[in-house]
Design a protein around this motif. Structure first.
Motif, PDB file in Angstrom:
ATOM      1  N   THR A 155       0.811  -1.217   0.000  1.00 31.87           N
ATOM      2  CA  THR A 155       0.000   0.000   0.000  1.00 31.87           C
ATOM      3  C   THR A 155       0.845   1.267   0.000  1.00 31.87           C
ATOM      4  OG1 THR A 155      -0.149   0.021   2.420  1.00 31.87           O
ATOM      5  CG2 THR A 155      -1.872  -1.170   1.219  1.00 31.87           C
ATOM      6  N   ARG A 156       2.109   1.162   0.421  1.00 28.12           N
ATOM      7  CA  ARG A 156       2.971   2.349   0.456  1.00 28.12           C
ATOM      8  C   ARG A 156       4.212   2.197  -0.415  1.00 28.12           C
ATOM      9  NH1 ARG A 156       3.024   3.979   6.928  1.00 28.12           N
ATOM     10  NH2 ARG A 156       0.744   4.019   7.207  1.00 28.12           N
ATOM     11  N   LYS A 157       4.984   1.126  -0.184  1.00 22.12           N
ATOM     12  CA  LYS A 157       6.229   0.951  -0.940  1.00 22.12           C
ATOM     13  C   LYS A 157       6.533  -0.524  -1.124  1.00 22.12           C
ATOM     14  CE  LYS A 157       8.838   5.116   0.309  1.00 22.12           C
ATOM     15  NZ  LYS A 157      10.094   5.631   0.882  1.00 22.12           N
ATOM     16  N   ALA A 158       7.192  -0.809  -2.250  1.00 21.35           N
ATOM     17  CA  ALA A 158       7.805  -2.116  -2.473  1.00 21.35           C
ATOM     18  C   ALA A 158       9.270  -1.880  -2.811  1.00 21.35           C
ATOM     19  CB  ALA A 158       7.113  -2.875  -3.593  1.00 21.35           C
ATOM     20  N   LEU A 205      13.358  -4.551 -17.710  1.00 14.28           N
ATOM     21  CA  LEU A 205      12.291  -5.480 -17.323  1.00 14.28           C
ATOM     22  C   LEU A 205      11.253  -4.839 -16.408  1.00 14.28           C
ATOM     23  CD1 LEU A 205      14.479  -8.631 -16.576  1.00 14.28           C
ATOM     24  CD2 LEU A 205      12.924  -8.335 -18.504  1.00 14.28           C
ATOM     25  N   ALA A 206      11.577  -3.674 -15.863  1.00 16.68           N
ATOM     26  CA  ALA A 206      10.707  -3.062 -14.857  1.00 16.68           C
ATOM     27  C   ALA A 206       9.444  -2.488 -15.488  1.00 16.68           C
ATOM     28  CB  ALA A 206      11.463  -1.967 -14.120  1.00 16.68           C
ATOM     29  N   PRO A 207       8.262  -2.796 -14.940  1.00 15.62           N
ATOM     30  CA  PRO A 207       7.016  -2.207 -15.438  1.00 15.62           C
ATOM     31  C   PRO A 207       6.960  -0.709 -15.120  1.00 15.62           C
ATOM     32  CG  PRO A 207       6.615  -4.159 -14.087  1.00 15.62           C
ATOM     33  CD  PRO A 207       8.031  -3.769 -13.872  1.00 15.62           C
ATOM     34  N   PRO A 208       6.037   0.022 -15.722  1.00 16.97           N
ATOM     35  CA  PRO A 208       5.869   1.432 -15.405  1.00 16.97           C
ATOM     36  C   PRO A 208       5.636   1.645 -13.909  1.00 16.97           C
ATOM     37  CG  PRO A 208       4.603   0.863 -17.357  1.00 16.97           C
ATOM     38  CD  PRO A 208       5.121  -0.424 -16.806  1.00 16.97           C
ATOM     39  N   GLY A 209       6.260   2.685 -13.374  1.00 14.23           N
ATOM     40  CA  GLY A 209       6.125   2.998 -11.958  1.00 14.23           C
ATOM     41  C   GLY A 209       7.244   2.460 -11.097  1.00 14.23           C
ATOM     42  N   TRP A 210       7.982   1.483 -11.608  1.00 16.92           N
ATOM     43  CA  TRP A 210       9.114   0.914 -10.880  1.00 16.92           C
ATOM     44  C   TRP A 210      10.400   1.617 -11.301  1.00 16.92           C
ATOM     45  CZ3 TRP A 210       8.837  -2.975  -7.176  1.00 16.92           C
ATOM     46  CH2 TRP A 210       7.601  -3.622  -7.065  1.00 16.92           C
ATOM     47  N   HIS A 211      11.321   1.806 -10.348  1.00 14.48           N
ATOM     48  CA  HIS A 211      12.564   2.521 -10.621  1.00 14.48           C
ATOM     49  C   HIS A 211      13.751   1.743 -10.062  1.00 14.48           C
ATOM     50  CE1 HIS A 211      10.253   6.066 -11.838  1.00 14.48           C
ATOM     51  NE2 HIS A 211       9.487   5.818 -10.786  1.00 14.48           N
ATOM     52  N   VAL A 212      14.837   1.697 -10.836  1.00 17.48           N
ATOM     53  CA  VAL A 212      16.070   1.043 -10.419  1.00 17.48           C
ATOM     54  C   VAL A 212      17.023   2.105  -9.879  1.00 17.48           C
ATOM     55  CG1 VAL A 212      18.043  -0.363 -11.131  1.00 17.48           C
ATOM     56  CG2 VAL A 212      15.791  -0.741 -12.175  1.00 17.48           C
ATOM     57  N   THR A 215      21.959   1.417  -4.274  1.00 19.15           N
ATOM     58  CA  THR A 215      21.871   1.525  -2.817  1.00 19.15           C
ATOM     59  C   THR A 215      23.259   1.503  -2.185  1.00 19.15           C
ATOM     60  OG1 THR A 215      21.506  -0.868  -2.706  1.00 19.15           O
ATOM     61  CG2 THR A 215      19.559   0.555  -2.652  1.00 19.15           C
ATOM     62  N   THR A 216      24.111   0.575  -2.609  1.00 19.19           N
ATOM     63  CA  THR A 216      25.508   0.555  -2.194  1.00 19.19           C
ATOM     64  C   THR A 216      26.346   0.386  -3.454  1.00 19.19           C
ATOM     65  OG1 THR A 216      25.735  -1.851  -1.942  1.00 19.19           O
ATOM     66  CG2 THR A 216      24.790  -0.635  -0.069  1.00 19.19           C
ATOM     67  N   ALA A 217      27.647   0.269  -3.273  1.00 17.12           N
ATOM     68  CA  ALA A 217      28.528   0.145  -4.440  1.00 17.12           C
ATOM     69  C   ALA A 217      28.183  -1.067  -5.297  1.00 17.12           C
ATOM     70  CB  ALA A 217      29.980   0.060  -3.979  1.00 17.12           C
ATOM     71  N   PHE A 218      27.644  -2.116  -4.683  1.00 17.43           N
ATOM     72  CA  PHE A 218      27.402  -3.346  -5.421  1.00 17.43           C
ATOM     73  C   PHE A 218      25.964  -3.839  -5.283  1.00 17.43           C
ATOM     74  CE2 PHE A 218      31.929  -3.417  -4.110  1.00 17.43           C
ATOM     75  CZ  PHE A 218      32.473  -3.178  -5.365  1.00 17.43           C
ATOM     76  N   HIS A 219      25.067  -2.961  -4.866  1.00 19.47           N
ATOM     77  CA  HIS A 219      23.654  -3.308  -4.728  1.00 19.47           C
ATOM     78  C   HIS A 219      22.781  -2.288  -5.446  1.00 19.47           C
ATOM     79  CE1 HIS A 219      25.008  -6.006  -1.525  1.00 19.47           C
ATOM     80  NE2 HIS A 219      23.825  -6.582  -1.591  1.00 19.47           N
ATOM     81  N   GLN A 220      21.582  -2.725  -5.779  1.00 18.95           N
ATOM     82  CA  GLN A 220      20.591  -1.858  -6.396  1.00 18.95           C
ATOM     83  C   GLN A 220      19.221  -2.231  -5.859  1.00 18.95           C
ATOM     84  OE1 GLN A 220      20.815  -2.664 -10.617  1.00 18.95           O
ATOM     85  NE2 GLN A 220      20.827  -4.862 -10.277  1.00 18.95           N
ATOM     86  N   VAL A 221      18.298  -1.280  -5.877  1.00 19.04           N
ATOM     87  CA  VAL A 221      16.946  -1.549  -5.424  1.00 19.04           C
ATOM     88  C   VAL A 221      15.980  -1.253  -6.556  1.00 19.04           C
ATOM     89  CG1 VAL A 221      16.573   0.765  -4.443  1.00 19.04           C
ATOM     90  CG2 VAL A 221      15.260  -1.184  -3.583  1.00 19.04           C
ATOM     91  N   LEU A 222      15.017  -2.133  -6.728  1.00 21.15           N
ATOM     92  CA  LEU A 222      13.919  -1.917  -7.659  1.00 21.15           C
ATOM     93  C   LEU A 222      12.726  -1.481  -6.807  1.00 21.15           C
ATOM     94  CD1 LEU A 222      12.859  -2.054 -10.553  1.00 21.15           C
ATOM     95  CD2 LEU A 222      12.398  -4.483 -10.210  1.00 21.15           C
ATOM     96  N   ALA A 223      12.293  -0.241  -6.977  1.00 22.23           N
ATOM     97  CA  ALA A 223      11.366   0.365  -6.021  1.00 22.23           C
ATOM     98  C   ALA A 223      10.069   0.819  -6.683  1.00 22.23           C
ATOM     99  CB  ALA A 223      12.032   1.570  -5.351  1.00 22.23           C
ATOM    100  N   LEU A 224       8.979   0.620  -5.948  1.00 19.45           N
ATOM    101  CA  LEU A 224       7.678   1.148  -6.298  1.00 19.45           C
ATOM    102  C   LEU A 224       7.194   1.954  -5.105  1.00 19.45           C
ATOM    103  CD1 LEU A 224       5.121   1.197  -8.182  1.00 19.45           C
ATOM    104  CD2 LEU A 224       4.337  -0.814  -6.894  1.00 19.45           C
ATOM    105  N   ARG A 225       6.984   3.261  -5.297  1.00 21.23           N
ATOM    106  CA  ARG A 225       6.592   4.147  -4.201  1.00 21.23           C
ATOM    107  C   ARG A 225       5.204   4.715  -4.483  1.00 21.23           C
ATOM    108  NH1 ARG A 225      11.939   5.426  -5.442  1.00 21.23           N
ATOM    109  NH2 ARG A 225      13.448   4.913  -3.788  1.00 21.23           N
ATOM    110  N   ARG A 226       4.325   4.567  -3.513  1.00 22.00           N
ATOM    111  CA  ARG A 226       2.965   5.082  -3.657  1.00 22.00           C
ATOM    112  C   ARG A 226       2.781   6.370  -2.865  1.00 22.00           C
ATOM    113  NH1 ARG A 226       0.220   1.000  -6.104  1.00 22.00           N
ATOM    114  NH2 ARG A 226       0.953  -1.136  -5.757  1.00 22.00           N
ATOM    115  N   THR A 227       3.707   6.680  -1.953  1.00 20.49           N
ATOM    116  CA  THR A 227       3.604   7.896  -1.150  1.00 20.49           C
ATOM    117  C   THR A 227       4.933   8.622  -1.137  1.00 20.49           C
ATOM    118  OG1 THR A 227       4.174   6.614   0.835  1.00 20.49           O
ATOM    119  CG2 THR A 227       1.834   6.967   0.387  1.00 20.49           C
TER     120      THR A 227
END
Length: 227
Positions: A155-158, A205-212, A215-227
């Motif tokens: 409901t808020r974030k993935a 591969l990310a659908p609309p609304g998702w962003h890559v 996060t760290t030098a060797f990590h990434q987050v695929l995020a969906l924010r509703r707020t």
């Protein structure tokens, strides 16, 4: 490193893998994730501000929760901040669920053997849906299904935090994981890096609304924010 090693298989995924090494791997994940995964920064930047702003008890779903270390970590941080948080960890692997349930209990944390699709069918809803080091295990179709489930459940974030494939990540982890003997941490960690996505591959591969995002030098987050 130019292409994902999509056919590589992690040793701990073998149902017949050595039980003691698997137990050691679950235990050592707590050290590795605390040190390298970047979740403290994600908690402070992405989760805590919304929990403070909304005042009401928050709920969080950890998909692919493994041995449960991240679920316990997030619940502990929230409790120290005086923020009520209920965490549900799910994993389709019965061995991981058994290990997580066997940990010393922490208030507000529970574990289930389940897929995200099971919770969608149940009508589950959570403020936050997260995963850690899950995306690289998935095919393109499986990734799309996970994101669809995450959108339905959150409901808020993935936030799906994962490795970024690169020669530097491979070389540095190869050395950094040497102090973790008698487990699958090093071998499977190197396989995970080879299986992981580059930012461009993940964004494609990310659908609309998702962003890559890094996060760290060797990590990434695929995020969906509703707020």
């Amino acid at each position: 490193m130019r292409q994902r090693a999509v056919k590589a298989v992690e040793l701990m995924d073998d149902p017949d893998c050595d039980a003691r090494r698997l137990q050691n791997t679950y235990r050592q994940f707590g050290v590795v994730n605390r040190a390298l995964s970047g979740w403290r920064r994600l908690y402070v930047r992405e989760l805590r501000p919304l929990m403070v702003a909304h005042k009401t008890p928050a709920t969080l779903l950890d998909i692919g929760s493994g041995g449960g270390d991240l679920a316990h970590l997030l619940a502990g941080w929230a409790r120290r901040d005086g923020l009520p948080l209920r965490v549900t960890g799910i994993d389709p692997d019965a061995r991981a669920t058994a290990y997580a349930r066997g940990r010393p209990p922490k208030p507000g944390v529970e574990f289930r053997q389940a897929h995200s699709a099971d919770l969608v069918r149940e009508g589950g809803r959570f403020d936050f849906v997260i995963s850690n080091h899950v995306l690289h295990h998935l095919s393109a179709d499986e990734l799309q299904q996970l994101l669809a489930d995450s959108a339905a459940l959150s409901t808020r974030k993935a936030l799906h935090n994962d490795l970024r494939r690169s020669p530097a990540a491979y070389a540095l982890f190869s050395a950094a994981a040497l102090p973790f003997p008698h487990s699958y941490i090093r071998k499977d960690g190197l396989t995970s890096i080879r299986r992981s996505y580059t930012p461009a591959e993940l964004a494609a591969l990310a659908p609309p609304g998702w962003h890559v995002e890094a996060t760290t030098a060797f990590h990434q987050v695929l995020a969906l924010r509703r707020t």
